[in-house]
Enzyme design. Structure first.
Site, PDB file in Angstrom:
ATOM      1  N   HIS A   2     -43.416   7.401 -24.197  1.00  0.00           N
ATOM      2  CA  HIS A   2     -42.213   7.508 -23.378  1.00  0.00           C
ATOM      3  C   HIS A   2     -42.113   8.871 -22.703  1.00  0.00           C
ATOM      4  O   HIS A   2     -42.794   9.832 -23.071  1.00  0.00           O
ATOM      5  CB  HIS A   2     -40.972   7.257 -24.236  1.00  0.00           C
ATOM      6  CG  HIS A   2     -40.815   5.822 -24.627  1.00  0.00           C
ATOM      7  ND1 HIS A   2     -39.721   5.347 -25.320  1.00  0.00           N
ATOM      8  CD2 HIS A   2     -41.611   4.740 -24.420  1.00  0.00           C
ATOM      9  CE1 HIS A   2     -39.851   4.050 -25.530  1.00  0.00           C
ATOM     10  NE2 HIS A   2     -40.993   3.662 -24.989  1.00  0.00           N
ATOM     11  N   GLU A   6     -39.779  11.242 -22.641  1.00  0.00           N
ATOM     12  CA  GLU A   6     -39.328  12.400 -23.419  1.00  0.00           C
ATOM     13  C   GLU A   6     -40.472  13.018 -24.215  1.00  0.00           C
ATOM     14  O   GLU A   6     -40.636  14.238 -24.259  1.00  0.00           O
ATOM     15  CB  GLU A   6     -38.204  11.985 -24.378  1.00  0.00           C
ATOM     16  CG  GLU A   6     -36.991  11.394 -23.693  1.00  0.00           C
ATOM     17  CD  GLU A   6     -37.010   9.879 -23.612  1.00  0.00           C
ATOM     18  OE1 GLU A   6     -35.959   9.272 -23.823  1.00  0.00           O
ATOM     19  OE2 GLU A   6     -38.098   9.315 -23.337  1.00  0.00           O
ATOM     20  N   THR A  21     -42.533 -26.066  -0.905  1.00  0.00           N
ATOM     21  CA  THR A  21     -43.317 -24.930  -0.432  1.00  0.00           C
ATOM     22  C   THR A  21     -44.741 -24.999  -0.970  1.00  0.00           C
ATOM     23  O   THR A  21     -45.712 -24.723  -0.250  1.00  0.00           O
ATOM     24  CB  THR A  21     -42.651 -23.609  -0.850  1.00  0.00           C
ATOM     25  OG1 THR A  21     -41.343 -23.539  -0.253  1.00  0.00           O
ATOM     26  CG2 THR A  21     -43.474 -22.411  -0.399  1.00  0.00           C
ATOM     27  N   ASP A  61     -47.473 -25.563   1.884  1.00  0.00           N
ATOM     28  CA  ASP A  61     -48.157 -24.311   2.229  1.00  0.00           C
ATOM     29  C   ASP A  61     -49.305 -23.946   1.298  1.00  0.00           C
ATOM     30  O   ASP A  61     -50.168 -23.152   1.669  1.00  0.00           O
ATOM     31  CB  ASP A  61     -47.150 -23.154   2.228  1.00  0.00           C
ATOM     32  CG  ASP A  61     -46.073 -23.322   3.278  1.00  0.00           C
ATOM     33  OD1 ASP A  61     -46.307 -24.079   4.240  1.00  0.00           O
ATOM     34  OD2 ASP A  61     -45.007 -22.707   3.140  1.00  0.00           O
ATOM     35  N   LEU A  67     -49.232 -16.629  -3.605  1.00  0.00           N
ATOM     36  CA  LEU A  67     -48.130 -15.896  -4.241  1.00  0.00           C
ATOM     37  C   LEU A  67     -48.626 -14.706  -5.052  1.00  0.00           C
ATOM     38  O   LEU A  67     -48.139 -14.430  -6.150  1.00  0.00           O
ATOM     39  CB  LEU A  67     -47.287 -16.837  -5.119  1.00  0.00           C
ATOM     40  CG  LEU A  67     -46.678 -18.061  -4.424  1.00  0.00           C
ATOM     41  CD1 LEU A  67     -45.852 -18.874  -5.403  1.00  0.00           C
ATOM     42  CD2 LEU A  67     -45.856 -17.648  -3.213  1.00  0.00           C
ATOM     43  N   ARG A 105     -51.539  -8.822  -2.191  1.00  0.00           N
ATOM     44  CA  ARG A 105     -52.816  -8.563  -1.527  1.00  0.00           C
ATOM     45  C   ARG A 105     -52.744  -7.430  -0.497  1.00  0.00           C
ATOM     46  O   ARG A 105     -53.744  -6.815  -0.192  1.00  0.00           O
ATOM     47  CB  ARG A 105     -53.311  -9.845  -0.825  1.00  0.00           C
ATOM     48  CG  ARG A 105     -53.466 -11.011  -1.782  1.00  0.00           C
ATOM     49  CD  ARG A 105     -54.034 -12.240  -1.106  1.00  0.00           C
ATOM     50  NE  ARG A 105     -53.217 -12.762  -0.022  1.00  0.00           N
ATOM     51  CZ  ARG A 105     -52.090 -13.458  -0.182  1.00  0.00           C
ATOM     52  NH1 ARG A 105     -51.635 -13.700  -1.400  1.00  0.00           N
ATOM     53  NH2 ARG A 105     -51.417 -13.904   0.856  1.00  0.00           N
ATOM     54  N   GLY A 123     -38.305 -22.590  -0.695  1.00  0.00           N
ATOM     55  CA  GLY A 123     -37.765 -22.801   0.635  1.00  0.00           C
ATOM     56  C   GLY A 123     -36.236 -22.792   0.682  1.00  0.00           C
ATOM     57  O   GLY A 123     -35.555 -22.334  -0.236  1.00  0.00           O
ATOM     58  N   SER A 169     -29.534 -23.051  -3.232  1.00  0.00           N
ATOM     59  CA  SER A 169     -29.047 -23.331  -4.583  1.00  0.00           C
ATOM     60  C   SER A 169     -28.657 -22.044  -5.293  1.00  0.00           C
ATOM     61  O   SER A 169     -27.609 -21.976  -5.950  1.00  0.00           O
ATOM     62  CB  SER A 169     -30.114 -24.081  -5.389  1.00  0.00           C
ATOM     63  OG  SER A 169     -30.348 -25.367  -4.860  1.00  0.00           O
TER      64      SER A 169
END
Length: 354
Positions: A53, A55, A205, A209, A213, A216, A293, A299
């Protein structure tokens, strides 16, 4: 407004914490500095998930450990007080007899929240909390939303034409998508992918398509790919099942998972997005980028299950097509112009201080 001395040093902590972006999730981004006689004598940040961490890195960067007892430690998030992948930072601070600790904001994780501060104060350390608190909470909004709401931070993203359409009216026979984003804004989209642990799209989608996802055109990890397959429509050879990144598919049918594709049973109810978000939260996915989409985006908006949105508007005119989502519940909106495209960042929930 002129910064106080504590604010000046806390701003440095926030800058250091940023260096861990894309590397520490689902942990928060944390930076720490040690100050002695108004001079920074040590710095550190959380560099990689599961590793030391901030600290501890800052403390052990100090050459003369004997002056720690006369020094102040600045850190943007409350030091941990429990054993995780690393020992408690609060214990180390006490052991080193650090005189004063200044904290940006409390850690919302119930294992830590207030406990680190209490341990240090009980040991006689002067502890100050709330310096640049809003900025500290904003930096780690993804981590904070997961801890406080038990669901991922939700960022909606879409590109639309000037007259408010996001695509042609397509069928499987008309599979070519409307290109709205330009090369520069596409890079920004991949930057957002790298900054979020999950990326979600709807079934249509995937079918129309067949997207990868993945990240790149930016530096960073691929997010976990998330979609829905209520009735087994998604074929086995789609790109999201190619193993480049983990994939989660919510299905109304009991399906067998594989090494890289996890199926989660989803009851066929109208408002099941809350269940989906809760399941992702249980898997420590602290943020998702929802790229479409229109049905899925609408929604999230209708149910109020979103935190921010990135809306790109081009100069194109389509006249007819799939209508873009409409957001009315806006707390804050900023805009920048990128290569002629308007990019609005809309915030629904202002975190601020609690």
């Amino acid at each position: 407004m002129t910064m106080t001395q504590d604010e000046k040093y806390m701003a440095r902590c926030l800058s250091l914490a940023e260096l861990g972006r894309n590397f520490v999730a689902p942990n928060p981004m944390v930076g720490a500095i040690i100050v002695h006689n108004d001079t920074i004598i040590g710095e550190g940040w959380h560099q990689q998930y599961g590793e030391t961490h901030a600290e501890r890195n800052a403390i052990y960067s100090v050459e003369n450990q004997s002056i720690l007892s006369e020094s102040t430690l600045y850190v943007n998030l409350e030091p941990c007080a429990h054993f995780g992948n690393t020992p408690p930072c609060a214990d180390l601070i006490i052991t080193k007899k650090i005189k004063r600790v200044v904290i940006g904001c409390l850690d919302p994780n119930p294992k830590v929240s207030g406990k680190g501060v209490a341990l240090m104060r009980d040991a006689g350390i002067c502890v100050k909390v709330g310096v640049l608190e809003n900025e500290s909470r904003e930096l780690n909004k993804r981590f904070i939303i997961l801890q406080e709401k038990k669901r991922p931070f939700v960022l909606l993203k879409w590109a639309q034409t000037a007259d408010g359409f996001i695509d042609y009216l397509r069928t499987e026979n008309l599979s070519k998508a409307l290109r709205i984003s330009n090369d520069i804004t596409t890079r920004f989209t991949h930057k957002m992918r790298a900054e979020n642990m999950g990326i979600m799209v709807g079934t249509n989608t995937i079918l129309l398509d067949n997207p990868l996802l993945t990240v790149r055109y930016w530096c960073g990890k691929n997010p976990t790919r998330i979609t829905f397959d209520k009735s087994g429509k998604i074929p086995a050879d789609v790109l999201i099942k190619n193993g480049e990144s983990k994939t989660i598919i919510f299905s109304n049918e009991l399906r067998e998972s594989s090494k890289n594709v996890k199926y989660i049973f989803l009851e066929n109810t109208e408002n099941n997005l809350q269940f989906v978000l809760n399941e992702l939260g249980k898997r420590n996915i602290h943020s998702i980028l929802v790229e479409g989409g229109a049905k899925l985006l609408n929604s999230f908006i209708r149910l109020g299950l979103w935190d921010e949105a990135q809306v790109e508007t081009s100069t194109q005119i389509l006249n007819n097509g799939v209508k873009s989502p409409v957001i009315q519940d806006i707390c804050y909106c900023s805009e920048q112009i990128i290569e002629g495209h308007s990019c609005k960042h809309i915030t629904r929930t202002v975190l601020g201080s609690r």
